[in-house]
Design an enzyme around this catalytic site. Structure first.
Site, PDB file in Angstrom:
ATOM      1  N   ASP A  82       0.846  -1.192   0.000  1.00 23.50           N
ATOM      2  CA  ASP A  82       0.000   0.000   0.000  1.00 23.50           C
ATOM      3  C   ASP A  82       0.884   1.245   0.000  1.00 23.50           C
ATOM      4  O   ASP A  82       2.002   1.239  -0.531  1.00 23.50           O
ATOM      5  CB  ASP A  82      -0.976  -0.076   1.184  1.00 23.50           C
ATOM      6  CG  ASP A  82      -2.271   0.660   0.909  1.00 23.50           C
ATOM      7  OD1 ASP A  82      -2.336   1.861   1.203  1.00 23.50           O
ATOM      8  OD2 ASP A  82      -3.224   0.034   0.392  1.00 23.50           O
ATOM      9  N   ASP A  83       0.396   2.289   0.619  1.00 25.07           N
ATOM     10  CA  ASP A  83       1.073   3.589   0.594  1.00 25.07           C
ATOM     11  C   ASP A  83       2.485   3.495   1.219  1.00 25.07           C
ATOM     12  O   ASP A  83       2.808   2.515   1.901  1.00 25.07           O
ATOM     13  CB  ASP A  83       0.212   4.584   1.379  1.00 25.07           C
ATOM     14  CG  ASP A  83       0.424   6.015   0.934  1.00 25.07           C
ATOM     15  OD1 ASP A  83       1.373   6.275   0.183  1.00 25.07           O
ATOM     16  OD2 ASP A  83      -0.375   6.874   1.339  1.00 25.07           O
ATOM     17  N   LYS A 158      -3.654  -0.460  -6.945  1.00 26.90           N
ATOM     18  CA  LYS A 158      -4.708   0.223  -6.181  1.00 26.90           C
ATOM     19  C   LYS A 158      -4.476   1.711  -6.379  1.00 26.90           C
ATOM     20  O   LYS A 158      -3.418   2.223  -6.004  1.00 26.90           O
ATOM     21  CB  LYS A 158      -4.609  -0.158  -4.705  1.00 26.90           C
ATOM     22  CG  LYS A 158      -5.491   0.683  -3.769  1.00 26.90           C
ATOM     23  CD  LYS A 158      -5.378   0.169  -2.332  1.00 26.90           C
ATOM     24  CE  LYS A 158      -6.014   1.091  -1.318  1.00 26.90           C
ATOM     25  NZ  LYS A 158      -5.871   0.580   0.068  1.00 26.90           N
ATOM     26  N   ASP A 160      -5.555   5.252  -5.344  1.00 30.73           N
ATOM     27  CA  ASP A 160      -6.286   5.983  -4.311  1.00 30.73           C
ATOM     28  C   ASP A 160      -6.730   7.352  -4.832  1.00 30.73           C
ATOM     29  O   ASP A 160      -6.350   7.744  -5.944  1.00 30.73           O
ATOM     30  CB  ASP A 160      -5.371   6.104  -3.067  1.00 30.73           C
ATOM     31  CG  ASP A 160      -6.170   6.092  -1.781  1.00 30.73           C
ATOM     32  OD1 ASP A 160      -7.379   6.367  -1.821  1.00 30.73           O
ATOM     33  OD2 ASP A 160      -5.578   5.813  -0.718  1.00 30.73           O
ATOM     34  N   SER A 192     -10.286   3.657  -6.064  1.00 31.46           N
ATOM     35  CA  SER A 192     -10.899   4.175  -4.839  1.00 31.46           C
ATOM     36  C   SER A 192     -11.896   5.287  -5.146  1.00 31.46           C
ATOM     37  O   SER A 192     -12.417   5.931  -4.242  1.00 31.46           O
ATOM     38  CB  SER A 192      -9.819   4.703  -3.893  1.00 31.46           C
ATOM     39  OG  SER A 192      -8.961   3.658  -3.526  1.00 31.46           O
ATOM     40  N   ASP A 220     -12.410   3.481   5.403  1.00 29.30           N
ATOM     41  CA  ASP A 220     -11.328   2.512   5.643  1.00 29.30           C
ATOM     42  C   ASP A 220     -11.691   1.561   6.784  1.00 29.30           C
ATOM     43  O   ASP A 220     -12.193   1.997   7.817  1.00 29.30           O
ATOM     44  CB  ASP A 220     -10.045   3.242   6.073  1.00 29.30           C
ATOM     45  CG  ASP A 220      -9.406   4.008   4.941  1.00 29.30           C
ATOM     46  OD1 ASP A 220      -9.974   4.047   3.836  1.00 29.30           O
ATOM     47  OD2 ASP A 220      -8.329   4.573   5.179  1.00 29.30           O
TER      48      ASP A 220
HETATM   49  C1  GLA Z   1      -6.544   5.809   2.205  1.00 25.71           C
HETATM   50  C2  GLA Z   1      -7.063   4.447   1.741  1.00 25.71           C
HETATM   51  C3  GLA Z   1      -6.456   3.348   2.593  1.00 25.71           C
HETATM   52  C4  GLA Z   1      -4.942   3.408   2.483  1.00 25.71           C
HETATM   53  C5  GLA Z   1      -4.443   4.789   2.890  1.00 25.71           C
HETATM   54  C6  GLA Z   1      -2.965   4.939   2.626  1.00 25.71           C
HETATM   55  O1  GLA Z   1      -6.983   6.117   3.481  1.00 25.71           O
HETATM   56  O2  GLA Z   1      -8.462   4.404   1.798  1.00 25.71           O
HETATM   57  O3  GLA Z   1      -6.921   2.091   2.169  1.00 25.71           O
HETATM   58  O4  GLA Z   1      -4.561   3.096   1.181  1.00 25.71           O
HETATM   59  O5  GLA Z   1      -5.125   5.816   2.173  1.00 25.71           O
HETATM   60  O6  GLA Z   1      -2.502   6.202   2.947  1.00 25.71           O
END
Ligand code: GLA
Length: 419
Positions: A82-83, A158, A160, A192, A220
């Site tokens: 992820d991030d 993914k 965002d 997203s 989330d």
């Molecule tokens: C958002 C997304 C999460 C995650 C964070 C990462 O909140 O909805 O699923 O990816 O960013 O910073």
């Protein structure tokens, strides 16, 4: 005149009319894998916390566990970062780069590592100027970034929606889908978009399903029962009828599984697994697979529950009715079968008893005389039920009853009747 990035943006917009469906042939059943976010967040402190920071060790350890402990063979194939994986800046040529200290061998190495274990690599970016964690976003770089991911051998993106103009999303997200397709590499596309545009205005889920394999559309997930229950209630309400667009290639994503983490009781872990199965949700575990308790592992690997989730018909289950805090959900399965869930949302007191009459369950009794019902978690046979027959179930507080009902051919029943 225009600078290069504006030009890319304008060309992207002009291309939109030729962007049809995503058409990448992926996600014929809900995608399954692991994602680091809910459990490991933006921990970038590899000096003091080398085992748990977002870096190649965590990803490789996880891949090892997925291959060795049965997850991959049960269907969990994507290992998704992820991030917070990136360096704070693009390189001199404007290309994205992984943080050089936490990913010293780069993303191509990590993709190869996954592929050698028959796993797939997922990555994260953001449609806006910066990711939610403040790393470089893809705005004005959509085409370049799609190509970078393909060059690295990435299998899932993914995308965002932080730090972006919401009104651009209905053009920008399909544009990224187009660029991903154009690379020629099959890359699962998780959007997203509806999570950012969803509240208030009506969400055009048909448009989203044309461009994305899966999409987040709610808050989330957090490591708590309140979070899980809130998500289930949103999916039960089904605003804008988002359940209707789910099917092979396209899935609503209620977010990661938190089974095996810190916030859920045993009953509540079963609820998440059972309801994510009924809701035909992507199954992305977010848990430390190196330390997970055996009972949580077994739950994540439960074949009968996974089979409900992965049923090839690909219909998202829906809430049939609620009686106080008890709710009944059904999901049509292939071969005229059904999955049935009864959820007890009450967290006070003793287990609740509930009498089900199968004629009232939206099961199709047309040409079907009876259903053979099996409890799904343990595989316990519960018997054969006609439309009028009643089944009494007991559901623990914040617990679930989950079953599969398979139609019994008439000839088999005659055999029983003649006994
Ligand atoms: C958002 C997304 C999460 C995650 C964070 C990462 O909140 O909805 O699923 O990816 O960013 O910073």
């Amino acid at each position: 005149m225009f600078d290069a990035s504006t030009l890319i943006w304008l060309v992207s917009c002009m291309l939109l009319p030729v962007i049809n469906s995503l058409d990448n042939g992926l996600a014929r059943t809900p995608p399954m894998g692991w994602m680091d976010w809910e459990r490991f967040r933006c921990n970038i402190d590899c000096k003091n916390d080398p085992d748990n920071c977002i870096g190649e060790k965590l990803l490789m350890d996880t891949a090892d566990r997925m291959a060795a402990d049965g997850y991959r063979d049960a269907g969990y194939r994507y290992v998704s970062i992820d991030d917070c994986w990136m360096a704070k800046q693009r390189d001199a040529n404007g290309k994205l780069q992984a943080d050089p200290e936490r990913f010293p061998r780069g993303m191509k190495f990590l993709a190869d590592y996954m592929h050698n274990k028959s796993l797939l690599l997922g990555i994260y970016e953001d449609f806006g100027t910066r990711t939610c964690g403040g790393y470089p976003g893809s705005e004005f770089f959509l085409s370049d970034d799609a190509q970078t991911f393909a060059d690295w051998g990435v299998d899932m993106l993914k995308l965002d929606g932080c730090n972006a103009d919401k009104t651009d999303m209905s053009v920008g997200y399909p544009t990224m889908g187009f660029f991903l397709n154009k690379t020629g590499r099959p890359i699962l596309y998780s959007c997203s978009w509806p999570a950012y545009t969803g509240s208030g205005a009506k969400t055009d889920y048909k448009l989203i399903a044309k461009s994305c394999n899966m999409w987040r559309n709610y808050a989330d997930v957090e490591d708590s029962w309140a979070s899980i229950y809130g998500i289930i209630q949103y999916y039960g309400k089904n605003p804008d009828n988002f359940a209707a667009v789910a099917g092979p290639g396209n899935w609503n994503d209620p977010d990661q599984l938190i089974i095996g983490d810190f916030g859920l009781s045993w009953e509540q872990q079963r609820v998440q697994m059972g309801m994510w199965a009924i809701m035909a949700s992507p199954l992305f575990m977010s848990v430390d697979l190196r330390t997970i308790k055996p009972e949580s592992r077994d739950l994540l690997l439960n074949k009968r529950v996974i089979a409900i989730n992965q049923d090839p018909l690909g219909v998202q289950g829906s809430r049939l009715y609620q009686l106080g805090k008890v709710e009944v959900w059904t999901k049509p399965l292939q071969k005229k079968s059904y999955a049935l869930a009864v959820l007890n949302g009450d967290n006070k007191g003793t287990p609740t008893k509930m009498t089900l009459t199968f004629g009232e369950t939206r099961f199709d009794f047309n040409g079907v005389y009876a259903y053979n019902v099996t409890e799904a978690f343990d595989g316990k046979p519960l018997g054969i039920f006609s439309a009028k027959e009643k089944l009494q179930v007991t559901i623990n507080p914040t617990g679930i009853f989950l079953a599969v009902a398979v139609p019994v051919p008439k000839k088999d029943l005659e055999h029983l009747w003649n006994k």
